[in-house]
Design a protein around this motif. Structure first.
Motif, PDB file in Angstrom:
ATOM      1  N   VAL A  19      46.839  39.883  51.799  1.00 54.85           N
ATOM      2  CA  VAL A  19      45.645  40.133  52.113  1.00 54.85           C
ATOM      3  C   VAL A  19      44.677  40.214  50.944  1.00 54.85           C
ATOM      4  N   VAL A  20      43.794  39.065  50.817  1.00 53.71           N
ATOM      5  CA  VAL A  20      42.857  39.145  49.419  1.00 53.71           C
ATOM      6  C   VAL A  20      41.494  38.670  49.910  1.00 53.71           C
TER       7      VAL A  20
ATOM      8  N   HIS B 136      40.317  37.638  53.454  1.00 54.80           N
ATOM      9  CA  HIS B 136      39.000  38.394  54.143  1.00 54.80           C
ATOM     10  C   HIS B 136      37.672  38.073  53.837  1.00 54.80           C
ATOM     11  N   GLY B 137      37.477  37.462  52.631  1.00 54.27           N
ATOM     12  CA  GLY B 137      36.188  37.251  52.163  1.00 54.27           C
ATOM     13  C   GLY B 137      35.381  38.337  51.829  1.00 54.27           C
ATOM     14  N   ASP B 138      35.842  39.579  51.659  1.00 54.48           N
ATOM     15  CA  ASP B 138      35.196  40.928  51.412  1.00 54.48           C
ATOM     16  C   ASP B 138      34.324  41.002  52.663  1.00 54.48           C
TER      17      ASP B 138
ATOM     18  N   PRO C 142      41.929  45.250  49.046  1.00 57.00           N
ATOM     19  CA  PRO C 142      41.029  45.613  50.110  1.00 57.00           C
ATOM     20  C   PRO C 142      39.543  45.236  49.788  1.00 57.00           C
ATOM     21  N   ALA C 143      38.810  44.807  50.832  1.00 55.38           N
ATOM     22  CA  ALA C 143      37.625  44.356  50.891  1.00 55.38           C
ATOM     23  C   ALA C 143      36.743  45.309  50.394  1.00 55.38           C
ATOM     24  N   VAL C 144      35.321  44.618  49.667  1.00 54.56           N
ATOM     25  CA  VAL C 144      34.277  45.572  49.516  1.00 54.56           C
ATOM     26  C   VAL C 144      33.952  46.560  50.700  1.00 54.56           C
TER      27      VAL C 144
ATOM     28  N   GLN D  82      38.891  41.712  57.656  1.00 56.26           N
ATOM     29  CA  GLN D  82      39.922  42.427  57.024  1.00 56.26           C
ATOM     30  C   GLN D  82      40.894  43.083  58.236  1.00 56.26           C
ATOM     31  N   ARG D  83      40.021  44.004  58.939  1.00 51.53           N
ATOM     32  CA  ARG D  83      40.827  44.840  59.958  1.00 51.53           C
ATOM     33  C   ARG D  83      41.228  43.925  61.156  1.00 51.53           C
TER      34      ARG D  83
END
Length: 356
Positions: free
Chosen positions: A83-84, A115-117, A141-143, A122-123
Motif C-alpha cells: 500500500v503506497v 491510498h492517495g494520502d 503510510p498516508a499523510v 488506506q484504512r
C-alpha cells in the motif's frame, strides 16, 4: 468489566481476542447483530452516531469482519498487500519490482493498493486485506496516519512492515520500518549545489506532514546553515509531488527578483516538471538554471539535460522490507527497529556550476 461472548468465553472490551463475534460486539453495545453488521459496512440504514460507536469499539478490540486477524494466521493465502500513496511514481514501481522478486521466490503474490494520502481510503484497503486473509502488509503510510493507527495493525496480528515514511517519534510504533535517509540525501544534493557556486537555491515540493517532506527540507536547510547562507522563504514551495506541481511552481520562481540560480525538486517527477516548464519559457536547464531531483528513477538519466538526482535505494528498501515481512509470516518475532539506508548523490548535466 468483563463480558461473555456467544461462545461463553470471557473477554475484556479493551483487549483484542481470537474469534470475537458480531454478537459479542452487539452485547457490549446493546445492539443487534444485524445492526452491528450494517454499521461495520457504513450502511446509511444505521444512524451515524451508532456507526461511530460500533467502529470505535471494533477498532479498540481489533475486530475485523467477524474474526481477528490473529486467528487468520492458521490459513495461508499466499497474498501480500503493498500500500503506497502514488502507484504512478516510477520510484514505487522500482520498489514493487524488488518486493515482488523477493516474495515470488517464497510463492507469495503481491496486491498493490494506492491510498492517495487519504487515511480513510488506506484504512479501507487494510481492512479489505485482512478480510481476504492476506498473509501480510507492506505500507508507506498516508499523510495524517497516527501511531495508534499503525499500532492497531500491529495488535491485529497481521505481519506488517512500513517503508519510505516514518510515523510518530522513536518507539511510538510497534512495527519495523525501512527507508532511505532523507535528511542525508537532501543535505548532500544541496551541498553539491552550494559548492558549485549557487546561493539562491529553491526547494520545490514535499508534503510537510510527511517524514520525507520534513526531513528533505531539513537537510536542505542544514546545508544552508553550514555554508552561512540565509534561507529565503520565497524560494520554498511545499506540497508539490508530481510533474504538474513542478510545472506550476516554475512561473513563481522565474518571477522573483532575483530568480533562483538552482532548483531542487522534492522528487524526480517534480524536477521533470520544472525542466519542462523552463524549456517552455526559453530557459535552458543546466546552463541558465541548475535543476536537481530525488530518487534517481530511470527518467533522470534520460531527461534533457540528464538530471542530477539522489539515488534512494529502492531495491534495498524493497528487498529488505520483503525479508522482514517473510520472517514475520513464518512466525518470527521481528523487533520494531527503524532501518535507515544511506542514499547516493549522482551528479549529471543538469547542475552545471553557477554563472559568476
Amino acid at each position: 468489566m468483563s463480558e461473555m461472548s456467544d461462545q461463553g468465553e470471557t473477554w475484556h472490551p479493551t483487549e483484542p481476542r481470537r474469534g470475537l463475534t458480531l454478537r459479542a460486539l452487539g452485547e457490549q453495545l446493546g445492539l443487534s447483530t444485524a445492526t452491528i453488521s450494517l454499521a461495520l459496512r457504513d450502511s446509511p440504514l444505521v444512524a451515524e452516531s451508532t456507526r461511530l460507536r460500533v467502529r470505535a469499539l471494533a477498532e479498540e478490540v481489533g475486530y475485523v469482519a467477524n474474526r481477528s486477524a490473529a486467528s487468520l494466521r492458521t490459513a495461508r493465502t499466499n497474498m501480500v498487500g503493498v500500500v503506497v500513496h502514488d502507484v504512478l511514481n516510477p520510484y514505487f514501481a522500482e520498489i514493487f519490482r524488488a518486493v515482488e522478486g523477493a516474495l515470488n521466490a517464497q510463492s507469495l503474490a503481491i496486491m498493490i493498493c494506492n491510498h492517495g494520502d487519504d487515511v480513510r481510503r488506506q484504512r479501507t484497503f487494510v481492512e479489505t486485506l485482512m478480510q481476504h486473509r492476506a498473509d501480510g502488509l507492506i505500507i508507506c503510510p498516508a499523510v495524517g496516519t497516527t501511531p495508534e493507527e499503525m499500532n492497531r495493525i500491529a495488535r491485529s496480528g497481521m505481519p506488517c512492515v512500513m517503508i519510505c515514511r516514518d510515523v510518530g517519534g522513536t518507539g511510538e510504533v510497534d512495527l519495523p520500518m525501512v527507508r532511505g535517509d532523507d535528511f542525508a540525501g537532501s543535505r548532500s544534493v544541496t551541498r553539491h549545489l552550494i559548492a558549485a557556486g549557487h546561493q539562491r537555491i529553491a526547494f520545490v515540493g514535499g508534503r510537510r506532514a510527511s517524514s520525507a517532506g520534513r526531513e528533505r527540507h531539513a537537510g536542505y536547510a542544514a546545508a544552508h546553515e553550514e555554508a552561512g547562507l540565509t534561507l529565503d522563504p520565497t524560494l520554498h514551495i511545499s506540497e508539490a509531488m508530481t510533474a504538474a506541481g513542478g510545472r506550476d511552481a516554475a512561473p513563481h520562481l522565474l518571477s522573483l527578483s532575483p530568480p533562483p540560480t538552482a532548483i531542487f525538486g522534492f522528487n524526480d517527477l517534480v524536477a521533470s516538471g520544472l525542466i519542462a516548464a523552463l524549456h517552455r519559457a526559453g530557459i535552458t536547464p543546466g546552463r541558465d538554471i541548475a535543476v536537481a531531483g530525488y530518487d534517481d528513477t530511470e527518467l533522470a538519466a534520460w531527461s534533457t539535460p540528464a538530471l542530477t538526482s539522489v539515488f534512494n535505494v529502492p531495491e534495498q528498501i524493497g528487498s529488505l522490507a520483503a525479508d522482514l515481512l517473510r520472517r514475520q509470516i513464518e512466525g518470527e518475532r521481528v523487533p520494531p527497529e527503524h532501518v535507515l539506508i544511506e542514499p547516493a548523490l549522482r551528479i549529471r548535466e543538469s547542475t552545471d556550476p553557477a554563472k559568476r
